[in-house]
Motif scaffolding. Sequence first.
Motif, PDB file in Angstrom:
ATOM      1  N   ASP A 244      35.595  39.024  43.507  1.00  0.00           N
ATOM      2  CA  ASP A 244      34.993  38.311  44.637  1.00  0.00           C
ATOM      3  C   ASP A 244      35.078  39.223  45.852  1.00  0.00           C
ATOM      4  OD1 ASP A 244      34.472  35.750  43.326  1.00  0.00           O
ATOM      5  OD2 ASP A 244      36.660  35.535  43.287  1.00  0.00           O
ATOM      6  N   PHE A 245      33.923  39.616  46.377  1.00  0.00           N
ATOM      7  CA  PHE A 245      33.873  40.579  47.466  1.00  0.00           C
ATOM      8  C   PHE A 245      33.975  39.838  48.802  1.00  0.00           C
ATOM      9  CE2 PHE A 245      31.809  42.403  43.785  1.00  0.00           C
ATOM     10  CZ  PHE A 245      32.455  43.634  43.688  1.00  0.00           C
ATOM     11  N   LEU A 246      35.092  40.038  49.485  1.00  0.00           N
ATOM     12  CA  LEU A 246      35.424  39.255  50.675  1.00  0.00           C
ATOM     13  C   LEU A 246      34.704  39.761  51.914  1.00  0.00           C
ATOM     14  CD1 LEU A 246      39.270  38.876  50.071  1.00  0.00           C
ATOM     15  CD2 LEU A 246      37.399  37.405  49.277  1.00  0.00           C
ATOM     16  N   ASP A 247      34.522  41.065  52.013  1.00  0.00           N
ATOM     17  CA  ASP A 247      33.794  41.657  53.134  1.00  0.00           C
ATOM     18  C   ASP A 247      33.256  43.003  52.684  1.00  0.00           C
ATOM     19  OD1 ASP A 247      35.971  43.481  53.319  1.00  0.00           O
ATOM     20  OD2 ASP A 247      37.002  42.197  54.762  1.00  0.00           O
ATOM     21  N   ALA A 248      32.943  43.879  53.609  1.00  0.00           N
ATOM     22  CA  ALA A 248      32.311  45.147  53.248  1.00  0.00           C
ATOM     23  C   ALA A 248      33.255  46.136  52.587  1.00  0.00           C
ATOM     24  CB  ALA A 248      31.694  45.792  54.493  1.00  0.00           C
ATOM     25  N   THR A 249      34.569  45.877  52.652  1.00  0.00           N
ATOM     26  CA  THR A 249      35.532  46.854  52.118  1.00  0.00           C
ATOM     27  C   THR A 249      36.647  46.244  51.283  1.00  0.00           C
ATOM     28  OG1 THR A 249      36.867  46.745  54.142  1.00  0.00           O
ATOM     29  CG2 THR A 249      35.128  48.422  54.064  1.00  0.00           C
ATOM     30  N   THR A 250      36.681  44.904  51.133  1.00  0.00           N
ATOM     31  CA  THR A 250      37.814  44.243  50.480  1.00  0.00           C
ATOM     32  C   THR A 250      37.325  43.352  49.348  1.00  0.00           C
ATOM     33  OG1 THR A 250      38.925  44.189  52.632  1.00  0.00           O
ATOM     34  CG2 THR A 250      39.917  42.915  50.853  1.00  0.00           C
ATOM     35  N   VAL A 251      38.034  43.404  48.214  1.00  0.00           N
ATOM     36  CA  VAL A 251      37.696  42.579  47.060  1.00  0.00           C
ATOM     37  C   VAL A 251      38.949  41.888  46.532  1.00  0.00           C
ATOM     38  CG1 VAL A 251      37.976  44.526  45.447  1.00  0.00           C
ATOM     39  CG2 VAL A 251      36.561  42.559  44.785  1.00  0.00           C
ATOM     40  N   ARG A 252      38.803  40.623  46.149  1.00  0.00           N
ATOM     41  CA  ARG A 252      39.846  39.923  45.424  1.00  0.00           C
ATOM     42  C   ARG A 252      39.433  39.910  43.950  1.00  0.00           C
ATOM     43  NH1 ARG A 252      39.967  35.440  48.133  1.00  0.00           N
ATOM     44  NH2 ARG A 252      38.509  34.320  46.797  1.00  0.00           N
ATOM     45  N   TRP A 253      40.335  40.386  43.082  1.00  0.00           N
ATOM     46  CA  TRP A 253      39.940  40.530  41.681  1.00  0.00           C
ATOM     47  C   TRP A 253      41.090  40.148  40.762  1.00  0.00           C
ATOM     48  CZ3 TRP A 253      42.071  44.191  38.195  1.00  0.00           C
ATOM     49  CH2 TRP A 253      43.018  45.049  38.763  1.00  0.00           C
ATOM     50  N   SER A 254      40.735  39.784  39.547  1.00  0.00           N
ATOM     51  CA  SER A 254      41.740  39.477  38.541  1.00  0.00           C
ATOM     52  C   SER A 254      41.278  40.024  37.200  1.00  0.00           C
ATOM     53  CB  SER A 254      41.972  37.965  38.441  1.00  0.00           C
ATOM     54  OG  SER A 254      40.791  37.298  38.021  1.00  0.00           O
ATOM     55  N   ARG A 255      42.246  40.251  36.346  1.00  0.00           N
ATOM     56  CA  ARG A 255      41.967  40.765  35.006  1.00  0.00           C
ATOM     57  C   ARG A 255      42.590  39.820  33.981  1.00  0.00           C
ATOM     58  NH1 ARG A 255      42.868  46.708  32.256  1.00  0.00           N
ATOM     59  NH2 ARG A 255      42.987  45.957  30.118  1.00  0.00           N
ATOM     60  N   ASP A 256      41.782  39.434  33.009  1.00  0.00           N
ATOM     61  CA  ASP A 256      42.256  38.610  31.877  1.00  0.00           C
ATOM     62  C   ASP A 256      42.969  37.343  32.337  1.00  0.00           C
ATOM     63  OD1 ASP A 256      41.271  40.658  30.254  1.00  0.00           O
ATOM     64  OD2 ASP A 256      43.187  41.702  30.246  1.00  0.00           O
ATOM     65  N   GLY A 257      42.491  36.751  33.433  1.00  0.00           N
ATOM     66  CA  GLY A 257      43.043  35.494  33.897  1.00  0.00           C
ATOM     67  C   GLY A 257      44.352  35.587  34.639  1.00  0.00           C
ATOM     68  N   ALA A 258      44.852  36.793  34.875  1.00  0.00           N
ATOM     69  CA  ALA A 258      46.112  36.955  35.607  1.00  0.00           C
ATOM     70  C   ALA A 258      45.917  36.635  37.086  1.00  0.00           C
ATOM     71  CB  ALA A 258      46.639  38.379  35.432  1.00  0.00           C
ATOM     72  N   ALA A 259      47.017  36.574  37.812  1.00  0.00           N
ATOM     73  CA  ALA A 259      46.953  36.299  39.247  1.00  0.00           C
ATOM     74  C   ALA A 259      46.096  37.356  39.945  1.00  0.00           C
ATOM     75  CB  ALA A 259      48.361  36.287  39.835  1.00  0.00           C
ATOM     76  N   ALA A 260      45.316  36.914  40.918  1.00  0.00           N
ATOM     77  CA  ALA A 260      44.396  37.812  41.606  1.00  0.00           C
ATOM     78  C   ALA A 260      45.143  38.755  42.540  1.00  0.00           C
ATOM     79  CB  ALA A 260      43.360  37.016  42.378  1.00  0.00           C
ATOM     80  N   ALA A 261      44.568  39.945  42.707  1.00  0.00           N
ATOM     81  CA  ALA A 261      45.062  40.923  43.671  1.00  0.00           C
ATOM     82  C   ALA A 261      43.944  41.222  44.662  1.00  0.00           C
ATOM     83  CB  ALA A 261      45.489  42.205  42.966  1.00  0.00           C
ATOM     84  N   THR A 262      44.321  41.694  45.834  1.00  0.00           N
ATOM     85  CA  THR A 262      43.341  42.080  46.849  1.00  0.00           C
ATOM     86  C   THR A 262      43.457  43.573  47.101  1.00  0.00           C
ATOM     87  OG1 THR A 262      43.446  39.896  47.881  1.00  0.00           O
ATOM     88  CG2 THR A 262      42.546  41.680  49.196  1.00  0.00           C
ATOM     89  N   ASP A 263      42.316  44.266  47.006  1.00  0.00           N
ATOM     90  CA  ASP A 263      42.298  45.716  47.125  1.00  0.00           C
ATOM     91  C   ASP A 263      41.054  46.160  47.873  1.00  0.00           C
ATOM     92  OD1 ASP A 263      44.517  47.130  45.537  1.00  0.00           O
ATOM     93  OD2 ASP A 263      43.868  45.597  44.110  1.00  0.00           O
ATOM     94  N   PRO A 264      41.055  47.408  48.338  1.00  0.00           N
ATOM     95  CA  PRO A 264      39.824  47.956  48.910  1.00  0.00           C
ATOM     96  C   PRO A 264      38.797  48.231  47.808  1.00  0.00           C
ATOM     97  CG  PRO A 264      41.538  49.634  48.825  1.00  0.00           C
ATOM     98  CD  PRO A 264      42.180  48.345  48.417  1.00  0.00           C
TER      99      PRO A 264
END
Length: 261
Positions: free
Chosen positions: A48-68
């Motif tokens: 899920d792309f939060l803005d122009a440089t930040t994404v919230r993502w998860s893999r295989d249903g695990a807790a989401a992380a926020t990264d550039p």
Amino acid sequence: MTDIEPGWKNYEDFAHGIGTNRLPALDLTGTSLHVTADDATGPSLVLDFLDATTVRWSRDGAAAATDPYDAVAVGEHAVFVDLPLTSREREALTIIHSTRTRRALVVEHAIAAEAVAGVPQVGQQFWPASTGDGAEPGAPVPAPTRELIGRRFLQRYSPSHLYEHVYLSSERYAWQCLEGVQRGHGDVDLSSTYKFDDDLYVFCFREFRIPVASLFLYDMRALTSTGRFLGLTGAGAAEHTRSGANIITLASVTYPDVQPV
């Protein structure tokens, strides 16, 4: 880390400015991307792309992380999405997907804890995948290719970065620096090449002499290259670098008898 031989450069020495000729960034704010590997052992990703440089993502249903993240539109329908992860030390994630075919290629990059002689310290894993809600994706399926074997390109990353690539086999390529701080240096390194679609190739390499690996999406119609590096600096810190180049074709040869691996 010390020079492997007199004058040999560390990662940070050549990486500065290597993204000068990169295509413009793409803003994905407010959009989402679901990616499922074709192989059941591969990852399932939700971004899920939060803005122009930040994404919230998860893999295989695990807790989401926020990264550039960084995204680039390549050609008529390909999107290059790269996550230089801060939530996972010494790792990166790249997703190249097609808005036309809904096919994707996921590449995971990771720096091993320790160097092993004869093995690149930065490794890569590849997962052909699809995007969307499970509807049947179109063709072609991203797959390893031999189509670059025998070709010879120049890669112009900036006014002060010019490299030559020679694609030797499905597992090796040769490079030399013609302009820049590595001028006169070159090597033969491990490589992987995937055909993503017509005129679109994903080319990756993993170096032996220094801990660095890279990924590029080649658009052979527009003659552009969009990519990223992950490596360790001379001080041992993990570093991500955006890259991009204009491709200049030099030559192409065919092998009349025995074919390379």
